[in-house]
Scaffold this motif. Structure first.
Motif, PDB file in Angstrom:
ATOM      1  N   LYS A  82      -8.467  -3.863 -10.001  1.00 45.46           N
ATOM      2  CA  LYS A  82      -9.919  -3.966 -10.212  1.00 45.46           C
ATOM      3  C   LYS A  82     -10.225  -4.359 -11.662  1.00 45.46           C
ATOM      4  O   LYS A  82     -11.108  -5.191 -11.904  1.00 45.46           O
ATOM      5  N   ALA A  83      -9.499  -3.762 -12.596  1.00 47.50           N
ATOM      6  CA  ALA A  83      -9.708  -4.088 -14.011  1.00 47.50           C
ATOM      7  C   ALA A  83      -9.297  -5.535 -14.287  1.00 47.50           C
ATOM      8  O   ALA A  83      -9.993  -6.259 -14.996  1.00 47.50           O
ATOM      9  N   ALA A  84      -8.187  -5.961 -13.696  1.00 45.25           N
ATOM     10  CA  ALA A  84      -7.701  -7.335 -13.889  1.00 45.25           C
ATOM     11  C   ALA A  84      -8.722  -8.347 -13.366  1.00 45.25           C
ATOM     12  O   ALA A  84      -8.917  -9.412 -13.964  1.00 45.25           O
ATOM     13  N   ASP A  91     -17.693   0.418  -9.987  1.00 49.04           N
ATOM     14  CA  ASP A  91     -16.608   0.538  -8.996  1.00 49.04           C
ATOM     15  C   ASP A  91     -15.363   1.148  -9.634  1.00 49.04           C
ATOM     16  O   ASP A  91     -14.681   1.975  -9.031  1.00 49.04           O
ATOM     17  N   ILE A  92     -15.074   0.707 -10.844  1.00 50.02           N
ATOM     18  CA  ILE A  92     -13.908   1.219 -11.577  1.00 50.02           C
ATOM     19  C   ILE A  92     -14.094   2.707 -11.875  1.00 50.02           C
ATOM     20  O   ILE A  92     -13.168   3.502 -11.704  1.00 50.02           O
ATOM     21  N   LEU A  93     -15.292   3.091 -12.279  1.00 52.13           N
ATOM     22  CA  LEU A  93     -15.573   4.501 -12.581  1.00 52.13           C
ATOM     23  C   LEU A  93     -15.455   5.379 -11.340  1.00 52.13           C
ATOM     24  O   LEU A  93     -14.919   6.490 -11.418  1.00 52.13           O
ATOM     25  N   ASP A  94     -15.939   4.891 -10.200  1.00 47.33           N
ATOM     26  CA  ASP A  94     -15.817   5.653  -8.944  1.00 47.33           C
ATOM     27  C   ASP A  94     -14.349   5.910  -8.628  1.00 47.33           C
ATOM     28  O   ASP A  94     -13.960   7.033  -8.293  1.00 47.33           O
ATOM     29  N   LEU A  95     -13.553   4.870  -8.711  1.00 47.73           N
ATOM     30  CA  LEU A  95     -12.123   4.997  -8.429  1.00 47.73           C
ATOM     31  C   LEU A  95     -11.465   5.931  -9.442  1.00 47.73           C
ATOM     32  O   LEU A  95     -10.651   6.783  -9.083  1.00 47.73           O
ATOM     33  N   ILE A  99      -9.161   9.251  -8.960  1.00 42.56           N
ATOM     34  CA  ILE A  99      -7.819   9.326  -9.551  1.00 42.56           C
ATOM     35  C   ILE A  99      -7.689  10.556 -10.450  1.00 42.56           C
ATOM     36  O   ILE A  99      -6.667  11.241 -10.438  1.00 42.56           O
ATOM     37  N   LYS A 100      -8.734  10.815 -11.220  1.00 44.46           N
ATOM     38  CA  LYS A 100      -8.710  11.921 -12.186  1.00 44.46           C
ATOM     39  C   LYS A 100      -8.390  13.252 -11.501  1.00 44.46           C
ATOM     40  O   LYS A 100      -7.528  14.004 -11.958  1.00 44.46           O
ATOM     41  N   ASN A 101      -9.060  13.524 -10.383  1.00 46.75           N
ATOM     42  CA  ASN A 101      -8.804  14.762  -9.647  1.00 46.75           C
ATOM     43  C   ASN A 101      -7.361  14.825  -9.164  1.00 46.75           C
ATOM     44  O   ASN A 101      -6.692  15.850  -9.315  1.00 46.75           O
ATOM     45  N   ASP A 102      -6.889  13.721  -8.578  1.00 47.03           N
ATOM     46  CA  ASP A 102      -5.512  13.674  -8.083  1.00 47.03           C
ATOM     47  C   ASP A 102      -4.503  13.810  -9.212  1.00 47.03           C
ATOM     48  O   ASP A 102      -3.480  14.477  -9.066  1.00 47.03           O
TER      49      ASP A 102
END
Length: 118
Positions: A82-84, A91-95, A99-102
């Motif tokens: 997504k960043a690339a 969208d990046i922040l949602d993902l 990820i942060k929780n995991d």
């Protein structure tokens, strides 16, 4: 063996040739470096720097692979992609929140696994 939702102890053992001493040496490195790398990714996210986010997400993937955290590694790949593609930061922040929780759970599981090594 305990069931973990993110990491896979069998993968860790396999990656370390079933050498418990090596595993005991590597876990603190994964915990230390993993947290440092994740903080660097958080800074990139806060800066909304697509190129930096891509680089930092890419950098974390091998550690997730060693931990057997395949789903989480795939999420980091998705973040990198997504960043690339310079997708919208929303969208990046949602993902990233997902990820942060995991990621934090993976580090907690790794610490728990470390306490069970004999």
């Amino acid at each position: 063996m305990n069931h973990y939702s993110i990491i896979n102890p069998a993968s860790i053992q396999e990656n370390m040739m079933n050498n418990i001493e090596v595993i005991k040496q590597m876990i603190p490195l994964y915990l230390g470096q993993g947290v440092e790398d994740f903080k660097a990714l958080e800074v990139a996210i806060e800066s909304q720097d697509h190129s930096d986010i891509k680089s930092k997400a890419h950098h974390i993937k091998p550690t997730m692979q060693y931990l057997g955290a395949t789903d989480l590694r795939m999420k980091f790949q998705d973040l990198e992609d997504k960043a690339a593609a310079e997708e919208p930061m929303a969208d990046i922040l949602d993902l990233f929140e997902n990820i942060k929780n995991d990621f934090h759970l993976a580090m907690a599981e790794l610490e728990d696994y470390q306490t069970k090594l004999h």
